[in-house]
Write a protein that holds these residues in place. Structure first.
Motif: not given
Length: 509
Positions: A55, A57, A83, A94-95, A131
């Motif tokens: 991810s 993030r 992303q 975001t998730p 995501d």
């Protein structure tokens, strides 16, 4: 150097598939890890950023200085790549509220965007992400959406930089090849001139220049890769190439003699070596699969080295290494974990002191077959199913003996010949029989038997990375089972393996 598309790998299971799709467009491409980006050159016409299991993030997730490419050459970010670009330039990732995995349809599609030329509204695509891009950076425009994903694709204003949340490389994205063609041909301007004939001409010229008047020795297996590699080298240097075909006693029935005959018809200078006894001795008492592989590998190297020393002034070793072997040896996270010892890469023992020549190291398996057909190699070799390097040694579970080999050869011959006779052979990627280390109760005539069990395996695949079991007709399986039990002494039960890869593997060991 041919013009090319650069594919940067962030660890996605689909990265090789992106490369295969680009190659299908007759455009050369290379995969490189995101953390080992080659310098930009005029040959690189565009960049594709792959997906990833990570991810954006997460701390320590794969990262990249995108200013190397942006605004200089076209860029296409796929899933994680899209992303990453969005987040690095001020967007918000975001998730997903619901993990988006599977088929979706493009309910909104900007057909004026060059990326979507000749694509249709409602086009089916394949999603695989946890995501979601919630907000785009300034200057990024939405060009596609699905009912549940508002930002399914975007374009950066004033430059040929795109991001897509779905995977065009998988067959579930029904117009994915159109999208990739639009990017590679229309946007990047690639001329689609990387064909088998061009590859052969370039490769033969490079081999002549590299090898010169030196001599080359090469081990042949009877399979597609080594046969095509040897033919290319032979076309370049002729009689300077000597090939060695070793009978390790673990080949299919009559394979040693049949393959030698095929090579003679191809004009290759081949030495056949019957080394069955040496291999059986090396395998005596070994049941562990990895132990068997290593014992077979050591025996082959010893025999091959002995034969190579009989040839005067050899300086090069030819190998049939293909592109997936190369990619796996320089993976995103360093060398892949050892699943089994069989790849060509890094397999040369230090004591042989030979330089390595690998004419197929930029090709996938299907590309190797195309080149083989362009070289007029017989279809009996080009269309041959993949066969493991250790041969029947890893299809006999447990220890290997000459008697077990003979039993399995007879079984395998009935199965493979049966596939050919029924017109099913070419529908199968790989098939074989496995001799199980168990016995089962049976009845033959009026007598009770306690004999061996055979498992049959037949799978469909593109490159062996994943595979599905083949739904062979029941009447065919019934006939093969009867033939095996009636004709092969010591076998009284046949089962069919219906597991796919993953979670199973194609081979049992």
């Amino acid at each position: 150097m041919a013009e090319q598309i650069l594919i940067l790998d962030f660890g996605s299971q689909y990265t090789q598939l992106i490369a295969r799709r680009v190659r299908e467009l007759d455009v050369y491409c290379e995969i490189h890890p995101f953390n080992n980006v080659p310098p930009l050159s005029s040959d690189i016409k565009g960049v594709i950023l792959s997906g990833s299991p990570c991810s954006v993030r997460d701390q320590g997730s794969p990262d990249l200085d995108l200013s190397i490419f942006r605004g200089k050459i076209p860029v296409l970010g796929v899933c994680y790549g899209a992303q990453l670009m969005a987040q690095k330039y001020g967007g918000n990732v975001t998730p997903s509220e619901i993990r988006e995995y599977g088929r979706a349809n493009l309910s909104h599609l900007d057909t004026h965007a060059a990326l979507f030329k000749e694509m249709t509204h409602g086009s089916q695509v394949w999603m695989s992400h946890g995501d979601t891009i919630k907000e785009l950076p300034e200057g990024f425009d939405i060009i596609a959406s699905t009912p549940s994903v508002r930002i399914a694709a975007y374009k950066v204003q004033g430059e040929e930089t795109y991001g897509i949340q779905f995977h065009p490389e998988v067959t579930h994205s029904t117009e994915g090849k159109n999208l990739l063609r639009n990017f590679v041909v229309q946007i990047c301007g690639c001329s689609q001139d990387w064909t088998s004939d061009v590859f052969i001409d370039i490769t033969v010229a490079e081999l002549k220049k590299t090898i010169g008047s030196d001599r080359v020795v090469m081990g042949l297996s009877g399979g597609v890769d080594s046969s095509v590699a040897a033919t290319l080298i032979h076309r370049a240097i002729g009689e300077q190439l000597t090939c060695v075909f070793v009978d390790n006693g673990l080949l299919r029935k009559n394979e040693f003699e049949e393959v030698l005959d095929s090579y003679k018809d191809m004009g290759l200078n081949v030495i056949g070596v019957n080394a069955r006894k040496q291999f059986y001795e090396a395998l005596r008492g070994i049941s562990d699969p990895e132990g068997k592989r290593k014992a077979i590998g050591r025996a082959f190297i010893e025999i091959f080295d002995e034969e190579a020393h009989k040839i005067q002034e050899v300086k090069w070793l030819g190998q049939g290494t293909i592109y997936p072997d190369v990619i796996e040896s320089v993976s995103v996270n360093g060398p892949s974990a050892t699943i089994k010892s069989h790849h060509n890469v890094g397999g040369l023992p230090d004591f042989m002191k030979l330089k390595v020549v690998e004419p197929l190291k930029t090709l996938f398996k299907d590309g190797v077959r195309e080149v083989g057909r362009a070289l007029d190699i017989p279809e009996t070799i080009i269309g041959r199913h993949p066969f493991p390097g250790p041969g029947l040694g890893i299809r006999i579970l447990g220890d290997v003996t000459p008697e077990k080999v003979q039993t399995l050869q007879e079984v395998d011959h009935i199965f493979i010949q049966g596939l050919k006779d029924a017109g099913l052979y070419d529908q199968v990627w790989q098939a074989g029989a496995i001799l199980l280390p168990i016995q089962s109760v049976g009845v033959m005539g009026d007598e009770r038997t306690y004999e061996r069990v055979i498992a049959l395996r037949a799978v469909s695949s593109i490159d062996g990375m994943t595979a599905d079991w083949i739904h062979l007709p029941y009447d065919f399986l019934g006939k093969v089972s009867n033939d095996i039990i009636n004709k092969v002494k010591g076998v009284n039960r046949v089962v069919y393996d219906i597991s796919s890869k993953p979670p199973a593997t194609i081979e049992w060991e």
